[in-house]
Structures are given as C-alpha cells and as structure tokens.
Design an enzyme around this catalytic site. Structure first.
Site, mmCIF file in Angstrom:
data_model
loop_
_atom_site.group_PDB
_atom_site.id
_atom_site.type_symbol
_atom_site.label_atom_id
_atom_site.label_comp_id
_atom_site.label_asym_id
_atom_site.label_seq_id
_atom_site.Cartn_x
_atom_site.Cartn_y
_atom_site.Cartn_z
ATOM 1 N N ALA A 117 0.692 -1.318 -0.134
ATOM 2 C CA ALA A 117 0.250 -0.010 0.029
ATOM 3 C C ALA A 117 0.906 1.238 0.055
ATOM 4 O O ALA A 117 0.653 2.115 -0.687
ATOM 5 C CB ALA A 117 -0.960 -0.118 1.165
ATOM 6 N N GLY A 131 1.680 -14.633 -1.373
ATOM 7 C CA GLY A 131 1.891 -15.547 -2.640
ATOM 8 C C GLY A 131 1.728 -14.770 -3.733
ATOM 9 O O GLY A 131 1.667 -15.470 -4.946
ATOM 10 N N ALA A 189 8.058 5.744 12.492
ATOM 11 C CA ALA A 189 7.321 6.690 12.865
ATOM 12 C C ALA A 189 6.720 6.371 14.170
ATOM 13 O O ALA A 189 6.011 5.371 14.546
ATOM 14 C CB ALA A 189 6.120 6.757 11.696
ATOM 15 N N ARG A 196 -11.279 -19.616 5.301
ATOM 16 C CA ARG A 196 -10.077 -19.782 6.174
ATOM 17 C C ARG A 196 -10.329 -20.082 7.641
ATOM 18 O O ARG A 196 -9.776 -20.689 8.182
ATOM 19 C CB ARG A 196 -9.275 -18.522 6.049
ATOM 20 C CG ARG A 196 -8.689 -18.565 4.518
ATOM 21 C CD ARG A 196 -7.870 -17.327 4.451
ATOM 22 N NE ARG A 196 -7.161 -17.306 2.969
ATOM 23 C CZ ARG A 196 -6.589 -16.254 2.570
ATOM 24 N NH1 ARG A 196 -6.525 -15.041 3.283
ATOM 25 N NH2 ARG A 196 -5.772 -16.264 1.567
ATOM 26 N N GLU A 250 -3.746 -2.974 5.066
ATOM 27 C CA GLU A 250 -4.210 -3.468 6.115
ATOM 28 C C GLU A 250 -4.337 -2.760 7.514
ATOM 29 O O GLU A 250 -5.194 -3.007 8.382
ATOM 30 C CB GLU A 250 -3.045 -4.672 6.261
ATOM 31 C CG GLU A 250 -3.975 -5.763 7.334
ATOM 32 C CD GLU A 250 -3.059 -6.932 7.287
ATOM 33 O OE1 GLU A 250 -2.194 -7.258 6.589
ATOM 34 O OE2 GLU A 250 -3.099 -7.573 8.643
ATOM 35 N N ALA A 269 -6.170 -9.249 -0.433
ATOM 36 C CA ALA A 269 -5.359 -8.431 0.409
ATOM 37 C C ALA A 269 -4.550 -7.338 -0.692
ATOM 38 O O ALA A 269 -4.652 -6.463 -0.822
ATOM 39 C CB ALA A 269 -4.537 -9.087 1.185
HETATM 40 P P1 ADP Z 1 0.055 -3.408 3.575
HETATM 41 O O1 ADP Z 1 -0.354 -4.650 3.253
HETATM 42 O O2 ADP Z 1 -1.084 -2.704 4.081
HETATM 43 O O3 ADP Z 1 1.131 -2.502 2.786
HETATM 44 P P2 ADP Z 1 2.360 -4.469 5.143
HETATM 45 O O4 ADP Z 1 2.093 -5.183 6.348
HETATM 46 O O5 ADP Z 1 2.726 -5.214 3.781
HETATM 47 O O6 ADP Z 1 0.803 -3.656 4.944
HETATM 48 O O7 ADP Z 1 3.352 -3.213 5.328
HETATM 49 C C1 ADP Z 1 3.250 -2.495 6.433
HETATM 50 C C2 ADP Z 1 4.733 -1.755 6.350
HETATM 51 O O8 ADP Z 1 4.762 -0.793 7.272
HETATM 52 C C3 ADP Z 1 5.502 -2.943 7.007
HETATM 53 O O9 ADP Z 1 6.776 -2.956 5.911
HETATM 54 C C4 ADP Z 1 6.134 -2.539 8.460
HETATM 55 O O10 ADP Z 1 7.326 -2.815 8.808
HETATM 56 C C5 ADP Z 1 5.817 -0.920 8.224
HETATM 57 N N1 ADP Z 1 5.536 -0.359 9.462
HETATM 58 C C6 ADP Z 1 4.518 -0.490 10.558
HETATM 59 N N2 ADP Z 1 4.631 0.274 11.644
HETATM 60 C C7 ADP Z 1 5.730 1.435 11.152
HETATM 61 C C8 ADP Z 1 6.063 2.366 11.922
HETATM 62 N N3 ADP Z 1 5.584 2.741 13.022
HETATM 63 N N4 ADP Z 1 7.171 3.303 11.229
HETATM 64 C C9 ADP Z 1 7.594 2.831 9.986
HETATM 65 N N5 ADP Z 1 7.088 1.677 9.408
HETATM 66 C C10 ADP Z 1 5.995 0.905 9.873
#
Ligand code: ADP
Length: 596
Positions: A157, A189, A299, A425, A564, A579
């Site tokens: 995302a 996947g 962050a 699932r 997500e 997703a």
């Molecule tokens: P989506 O499928 O919604 O893109 P993902 O789980 O694939 O979500 O990716 C979310 C990303 O955000 C992960 O790489 C995670 O490590 C990162 N992330 C989560 N919390 C923080 C944060 N506080 N600061 C920076 N990155 C973060």
C-alpha cells in the site's frame, strides 16, 4: 587484527627472553611467515534462499575488500544486510559481526561465505575473528526534514501510494521501520483477484465486477462497507493492468487460482507465486520517480496543527528523534497487527498464543495507535483471520500447501477428512485446531502435483519442510502415513472412498468443493499443517477518498490510510487474493488524493 597481535606478542616474548640472557649471543628472532596469502578468494555461505557467493580481497594479511558475487536472497530484504555486514567486515577485519535484525539468515550466510573465502587464503577461523562482536553502524538522519507527502510503511500500500503521489509531482518520503521493505506483500503468494483479467479470458472463465463484489461482501458476512467494496471491485482490473503493463510486474502465465469463498477462479498470480516481483517493481518505479525510501526509521507520532496532520515524529536507527514535515499530508500504510499478540488478544481473546503468525514482524498495529491522537474511528477490530495451512514450527504460510487449491485433501491423525478444504479460512482453521494435536495433514498425489507443480515452484520451501520433518514424499500412501504417525488403515480407506467420490460413485459425509482430482498415483505427499494468524480485518475507518474518518464521522485533514491498517473493506473475513487487490487499489487512491 588478532594475527597482528599474536605476531607482536611473539616479538615481545623473544625480546624479553633476549633481555634475560644478557651477555650471551642472541640470534636474529625468527618470526614465522604469515600463513595468510594475499590475493582474491571466493567463498560460499548458506543464505535464506540458497548459496551466497562472496569475493574477498586480502592485502598485507588484511581484508581490504569484500563483495557479493551472487545471492538468491530477496532484494529489498537482504540489501541492508549485504551493505552493512560487508562494510563492517572490511572496516574491522573481522567476521565476528552482528546480524541485521530481520535479515539474520542473510547475515549469517554472508559471514559464512567470508570465512570460507579467507580459509582459502590459509587463514584459521581465529585470524579474522575479533573477540568482541562488531556492532553495525547505525545510520544517522537529519533532525528536521520536509516533504510534500510522508508515507508510513513500505509495504504494497505504501509503495503504490508513493508511486502515485510522486507521479503527480509531489516530493515523497516513505518511512519503514524494518531494515527491509515489502511488508506482508513481500511474503505473500503474490495473488490478486481481478474480474475480467487476461488470465480469465485465456481460459474462458465467465466473471463480472458484480459477482466479485457479491463474493467479497458474502465472504465477510456482509459486514463490509459496500461503497468501499465497490471501489475495490471496480478498480481491480485497472490496478492489475497498471502492475503488468505500466510497472512490468510478471505474472505466471498458466496459473489462475480460485481461493476459498470465490464463485470462480479469479486470482492472477505474480511470478514465482510470491510477492517479490510486485515489491521490486513498485520500489523501482518509486525510486525512478524520485521517492525517498528510508529504512530503519520508525514513525512514532503524528504532528497536528489546528486539527490538521502536518507531519510525523520518527525515530532513526541510532535512536535520535527525527521530524518529517508533510506539506500536503501523511499516508498511514503501516499494515495490520498480527504480530502484536497483546493487541490481538485485546480485541479478540481467541487469538492467543496457540496461534503464531504468518506476518512479517513489523505488523504491530502502530498506525492504529498513532491515529488515536486524531480520535480515528476504528472498525471491525475483533475480526482477525487465521490461515489454515502454515508451518507448525515457524507459523509462516506454506505455499507448497497451495496444492489444496488443486485438489489436496486435509485429514487428521486418525486418517479422516473433517472439513471442506475449500471452505472459508476461519472455518478450516477452527476445524484443524479441533483435531488431535491441533494440527492436520494435507495429502496429495501426482494427479494434483502435476497440475500446479507446487513442490517445484516452491522448491526451497519444499526442501525446508522435508528437513524439518514436516513433509514426507513417499512411494506409497502407507509409508507416508507411517512416517508422520497418521493411522494407515483409516487413511487408506478414506482415500479409497475419496477417489470413488471423484469418480462420481459415492457421496461423502464431509463436503468437498473446488477442484476434484484423485489421489491414486504416487509419489504421495503428506504435510503437517497448523493455522496461524494471517490478516487483521479491522482498522482505521476511511472514506472513498482514503481519508481517515474520526469518531465524529468527519475526515481528518491531512491524514489518509490504505492497506491492512484500514478496516471496513473485508467485513469479518477477508477472502484469499483480496489483500493485494486492496493494497494496490487503495494505495493508489490514497497517493492520488493526498496531493489534490
Ligand atoms: P500493507 O499490506 O497494508 O501494505 P504491510 O504489512 O505489507 O501492509 O506493510 C506495512 C509496512 O509498514 C511494513 O513493512 C511495516 O514494517 C511498516 N511499519 C509498521 N509500523 C511502522 C512504523 N511505526 N514506522 C514505519 N514503518 C512501519
């Protein structure tokens, strides 16, 4: 370093001895020639996905250069490890170097390869091993930085949003707390549901946006926000074409998958049946358009001015606070909270420590916590999905077990089927947890294997599962059952009955939907599987523009969210393949709207 020290010690000892024997004739001290040859040597170590080959240059008995010649480890995950570990080896002339968290297998493989190379120069293990573990240099960051758009999270995302915002002319930074990008998209996947795709056309599957909408609504017990699901369904094909034609993402030509809960096969699958190509192509395009991707920056807080989100306070790898001002807005793309057990249990106590997770470790719900300051409305937080067929040792999803979609059957230790393998699932997962030892066994033979070639497509996972004693490949059903402790007679009887059912001769007590193929030709494969937490359906409420909505029902100025971290798109249960469609569709929407 140690070598130089020992030569010095020998010298000192000889000089001391010489001092003690005044008056006698002292011969020239004989120092053994260094056994380490100068030159360039190659070595091999075992990384996460296979061999890593490095080339090490030694001059004057010291490592002066090292570089990686080849590695199968995933780009984006292994990059930081390669850069930092190799730099530390050369700077310290030592292979006793700390591993990069999140990329430890790559780190160990690199160090093993360097040790192998220096051994060819005649060095002993001690020659290039400092007593102290060398800590990796932590990057520093300027304390105050400004961009038009700040995106938190470099998963699917966040990267899709970054490309769109950047292509619309904005300066964009993506903050990623892990030392690698890709989030859960990378470990997925790589499947996304697309009604009307080229793959459906090729095999003549009749599908429509409306049918996809209905399946998605029904799959989530009609609890999703219909207008968001319409956006998902309406934009899926466009998103897929963008990935394929604009970004150059590769898709498996002969694979169209029907995940549970879908009326027809509608998931296209990225090359290799994993998310690597998706992430690599998204990141490459983001970087080409000038997006700055910063890893190991977490962050922590949103900055608010007059009710508007104007930036982010983050923490750099060295612990320093860094302020990122966001002229136009912030996009929350932090993923779900599957890796945060406390948060999981806060919202749904059923998801306790019986469940591991398929998620990468960064999915700890940070975005949901950060958005508390703007009173963000949360939706569907109790809906947490488990994936039924995961590795019982690590919790990660098993892609070899995708044979289930080609007709594999699930049996228990007593050798009996207990669930419709193609059910939702949550149903299959609960079914498995109710069986002896809270696990199940997936069984398939050649008729199914030759359909999807899952043991070849996922050859590394296949080898690992065998090593872990979790999967048996055997010439006969009896042998497979014996090795994994499944009741041989009962299994043989169940399979015989199942094959009769496939031939249309009998009915089954336990319903079986989806692809039907006999399990009669060896070799047979039997794999132990458990359910694992996979997706958190709940999260920040957003509107059609991907703006975050507060508890008064108003859009929060300057704050967008996608992927997500949001709720409301999948209701109580996300269907397989939804997703990636979600993160690309809504990531792009957030990226386009933040710059408007
Ligand atoms: P989506 O499928 O919604 O893109 P993902 O789980 O694939 O979500 O990716 C979310 C990303 O955000 C992960 O790489 C995670 O490590 C990162 N992330 C989560 N919390 C923080 C944060 N506080 N600061 C920076 N990155 C973060």
């Amino acid at each position: 370093m140690k070598r130089t020290l020992s030569v010095l010690l020998v010298l000192m000892l000889i000089m001391t001895l010489a001092g003690c024997s005044q008056g006698t004739t002292v011969e020239e001290p004989q120092i053994a020639e260094s056994a380490i040859q100068d030159g360039t040597f190659t070595g091999i170590g075992e990384g996460k996905n296979g061999d890593i080959e490095v080339e090490v240059t030694i001059a004057g008995g010291v490592i002066t250069q090292a570089k990686v010649l080849s590695s199968d480890d995933t780009e984006g995950i292994s990059d930081v490890a390669i850069e930092q570990v190799i730099a530390a080896v050369v700077a310290n002339n030592s292979t006793n170097v700390e591993a990069v968290s999140g990329a430890s297998l790559t780190s160990f493989g690199l160090l093993e390869a360097v040790r192998d190379a220096v051994s060819k120069a005649g060095a002993t293990e001690a020659d290039f091993t400092t007593d102290m573990v060398i800590a990796l240099a932590k990057r520093t960051e300027e304390a105050d930085q400004s961009f038009d758009v700040v995106i938190i999270g470099a998963g699917g995302a966040g990267l899709a949003a970054a490309v769109e915002a950047s292509e619309a002319g904005a300066s964009v930074v993506v903050l990623e707390k892990m030392p690698f990008i890709g989030g859960n998209t990378m470990v997925s996947g790589g499947g996304l549901n697309v009604p009307g795709s080229w793959a459906q056309e090729a095999v003549g599957v009749d599908d429509s946006i409306e049918l996809y909408f209905e399946d998605t609504m029904k799959g989530g017990d009609n609890l999703a926000n219909p207008s968001l699901v319409h956006i998902l369904a309406d934009n899926a094909l466009n998103a897929a074409l963008w990935l394929k034609e604009d970004l150059g993402v590769g898709f498996m030509e002969d694979r169209l998958q029907q995940f549970g809960g879908h009326s027809v096969a509608r998931a296209i699958i990225a090359t290799g049946n994993h998310g690597t190509d998706l992430i690599e192509k998204l990141a490459a395009r983001a970087e080409e358009t000038g997006v700055v991707i910063k890893m190991e920056i977490k962050a922590n807080e949103l900055m608010i001015e007059d009710g508007r989100v104007v930036g982010v306070v983050a923490e750099a790898a060295n612990g320093d606070a860094v302020v990122f001002h966001a002229e136009k807005g912030v996009i929350m793309a932090t993923g779900g909270f599957g890796s945060n057990m406390e948060m999981r249990m806060q919202y749904n106590p059923e998801l306790d420590d019986r469940y591991m997770t398929t998620d990468q470790p960064g999915t700890t719900g940070d975005g949901i916590i950060m958005a508390e300051v703007v009173n963000a409305e949360l939706i569907g937080m109790e809906y947490i999905q488990t994936y039924p067929t995961c590795n019982p040792v690590t919790g990660i999803i098993s892609y070899v077990a995708n044979t289930r979609f080609d007709g594999g059957i699930l049996v228990n230790m007593e050798g009996e089927r207990f669930v419709n393998e193609m059910d939702r699932r949550d149903v299959v997962s609960r079914g498995i947890l109710e069986q002896t030892s809270a696990s199940a066994f997936l069984l398939w033979g050649q008729e199914i294997e030759t359909k999807g070639h899952m043991t070849e497509v996922h050859d590394l996972e296949f080898a690992t599962l065998k090593d872990q004693g979790l999967l048996v490949e055997a010439a006969t059903l009896e042998e497979a059952a014996q090795v994994l402790g499944v009741n041989v007679e009962a299994l043989t009887a169940s399979v015989a009955e199942y094959n009769q059912f496939v031939a249309g001769e009998v009915e089954l007590d336990v319903v079986k939907k989806g692809a039907l193929r006999t399990i009669a030709e060896g070799p047979f494969y039997l794999q132990r599987v458990v359910p694992s937490v996979h997706h958190t359906m709940g999260g920040l409420m957003i509107n059609e523009e991907a703006q975050v909505i507060n508890q008064d029902g108003e859009a929060v100025e300057g704050l967008y969210a996608a992927g997500e971290v949001t709720g409301g798109i999948h209701g109580s249960n996300r269907l397989g393949g939804n997703a990636v469609t979600d993160v690309i569709v809504f990531g792009r929407i957030a990226g386009r709207n933040v710059v408007k």
